[in-house]
Design a protein around this motif. Structure first.
Motif: not given
Length: 592
Positions: A237, A230-231, A205, A220, A222-223, A233-234, A225-226, A201
């Motif tokens: 974006n 993942g955070q 990025m 964008k 892609p997300i 990536a959020i 995982t959480n 990831p």
């Protein structure tokens, strides 16, 4: 390179951590197994010693006992020494050929305790023995225990070389090393897989950030995982959306500012701290081009005019707004310089440049209009008044004198009427009430007519009048009387302001959609400060250059209105003592 990437660093970190842990574990295992083998060897030798002691104590037949002990010693690769008083016995063993001297058992402080205290002992170390008369040292382990003979107490000692123990320890080490190697290989593969999976990831990025840096703000990530990635990536974006929104706002603001600057009537120049031009708008560009032309520069320099540069230095020094006026190419400019701040220090300045030529012109016209009208009317009125008084007072005695006075009164009244009529015509033209009688006109014939018209006046003044008419001129759609009025005015002015022996040229040429007329003279020229006003009402050249043939000062103003009524434009270029060129061009086809 791999070692500079996150994958390589994470991979190397995991591998290093596992290697350190395996090394510590391996050292501990080696120490443990080494002690374990030593303890096992001691226990085994001690059991064998106990077995030998039992055989000695329970067997009645000494030969049978010794034979049995020899077989046991050979089968376990040990050496047995039985000491009874001054007698001793060594077992015969092909695998162990080391015979320690009997004195060793009595002299060694540990082994001697078997005799002195009747205790079981264990010892290992480098014990000397003699082989072919030479002292040789070898590492052996010795156990000893007291034994009760038939009639006297004795001792039995068992020893074996530590080479067998070392072989066992070496084999254990090889197994541990091999296991550690397999663990390192597996850890390497697992660490590479884990680091690659974790950093995948991050690589996406990075690619997305490169695209954002290229201006693709809709990229964008892609997300998947959480977790923290993942955070991240959020957040990335969200950052892309905010950047896109902010840059769009900045772009709109920049475009709005650019439109405002472009549409401003005043010139604007932004200057950095080094005095270099950063931003200009079209009016400022025209000002700079006029300055470049006046200074004979090619227009490629970013330098400021000297006056503005000096004013800029004052602004930077005292950090206050400064103003000045400057004249370039016959036009007047008002310049206001204000400092630009970067928090606490001046990072440059902004100059607002306003063309105040029209304001000065209007102010001059306002001041001169009444004076000019009064001046133009004063002379004929004074003459009318004076000659009328002469008639009333019977100063004129003869009829001839009375006729001459009446003629002067008549001429001056015509002059006053002409002045008033020209003022009315000019007022109608400026109000937009001029009517053109448009028709198809032979421009060559019209130009030759004008040339012939002024040949007599030119010869009378000693001036050479020539005409250069394009032979390819085609008929044009215009008002011949009005165009003749313009040419008459311009050629007449050129002759009046050219000294004897000078030249006046009429040039007529056809452009793509226009007719161009040039009236050039080698006369005295027009001062630069008067060039912006030559087409205004009551403008006159210096009376000293008119040779007593002063006009009304309205001819050029009327000429300009006639040319503009045809949809054309008129201009003038002049240098003192070199001559003047009036140029006007009108469209060949005029729509009614």
């Amino acid at each position: 390179m791999l070692w500079r990437s996150v994958v390589g660093k994470l991979w190397f970190t995991i591998l290093l951590l596992v290697s350190v842990l395996l090394s510590i574990l391996m050292v501990m295992l080696l120490q443990y197994f080494e002690k374990f083998h030593v303890i096992e060897a001691e226990s085994q030798l001690m059991n064998h010693a106990k077995m030998v002691a039992t055989i000695i104590e329970e067997y009645e037949n000494e030969e049978t006992a010794l034979s049995t002990i020899s077989k046991i010693a050979e089968s376990y690769e040990t050496k047995v020494v039985i000491i009874q008083g001054d007698d001793y016995w060594y077992s015969s063993n092909d695998t162990v050929n080391v015979d320690l001297p009997i004195a060793t058992f009595f002299e060694d402080p540990i082994l001697s305790q078997v005799f002195e205290q009747g205790e079981q002992v264990v010892s290992q170390g480098d014990f000397p023995f003699y082989e072919n008369g030479e002292e040789v040292h070898t590492e052996v382990m010795i156990v000893g225990r007291p034994v009760q003979m038939v009639d006297v107490a004795g001792a039995v000692f068992l020893y074996q070389s530590l080479s067998a123990l070392e072989e066992t320890t070496g084999e254990t080490k090889r197994i541990i090393y091999f296991s550690a190697g397999i663990a390192i290989v597996l850890t390497t593969i697992f660490a590479f897989f884990l680091s690659s999976r974790i950093t995948a990831p991050l690589r996406k990025m990075r690619q997305a950030s490169m695209e954002v840096a290229e201006g693709k703000f809709d990229t964008k990530v892609p997300i998947l995982t959480n977790d923290e990635i993942g955070q991240l990536a959020i957040a990335f974006n969200r950052m892309g959306r905010e950047l896109n929104r902010n840059l769009m706002a900045l772009s709109q603001e920049k475009e709005q500012l650019s439109r405002i600057l472009s549409s401003m009537a005043d010139g604007v120049i932004t200057i950095d701290r080094k005095g270099k031009i950063v931003v200009t708008n079209p009016p400022a560009e025209r000002f700079l081009q006029a300055w470049y032309y006046d200074q004979g520069l090619d227009g490629k320099d970013d330098d400021l005019p000297k006056a503005i540069k000096k004013l800029f230095q004052q602004v930077v020094a005292i950090e206050k707004e400064q103003a000045m006026e400057i004249d370039i190419q016959g036009r007047s400019w008002a310049i206001i310089l204000s400092p630009l701040y970067d928090k606490t220090f001046v990072r440059g300045a902004v100059a607002v440049i306003r063309d105040i030529t029209e304001e000065r012109r209007l102010d001059k016209l306002r001041k001169d209009f009444i004076a000019n009208v009064s001046h133009e009317l004063r002379t004929p009125i004074s003459m009318l008044q004076g000659y009328s008084e002469a008639i009333i007072d019977d100063i004129a005695q003869t009829d001839e004198e009375k006729k001459e006075i009446a003629q002067i009164i008549y001429d001056e009244s015509l002059r006053m009427g002409r002045l008033v009529n020209e003022l009315l015509d000019l007022a109608r033209m400026e109000a937009g009430h001029i009517e053109l009688q448009l028709q198809v006109v032979d421009v060559i014939e019209l130009s030759e007519k004008i040339n012939r018209k002024f040949q007599g006046l030119a010869k009378e003044q000693g001036i050479t009048l020539t005409a250069h008419i394009d032979e390819n001129l085609t008929p044009a759609h215009l008002d011949p009387d009005r165009v003749e009025q313009v040419l008459t005015n311009l050629i007449h002015n050129a002759i009046r302001h050219t000294d004897k022996g000078g030249t006046v040229q009429l040039k007529v040429q056809q452009l793509e959609n226009y007719l161009r007329f040039d009236i050039e003279d080698s006369g005295s020229g027009i001062p630069e400060e008067d060039l912006p006003f030559v087409f205004e009402r009551f403008y006159k050249a210096d009376k000293a250059r008119t040779r007593g043939r002063s006009g009304t000062g309205l001819g050029l103003a009327i000429a300009r209105n006639i040319v503009e009524a045809h949809g054309g434009e008129i201009s003038v270029h002049s240098k003192i003592n070199e001559g003047t060129t009036f140029t006007f061009q009108i469209p060949r086809k005029i729509e009614e």
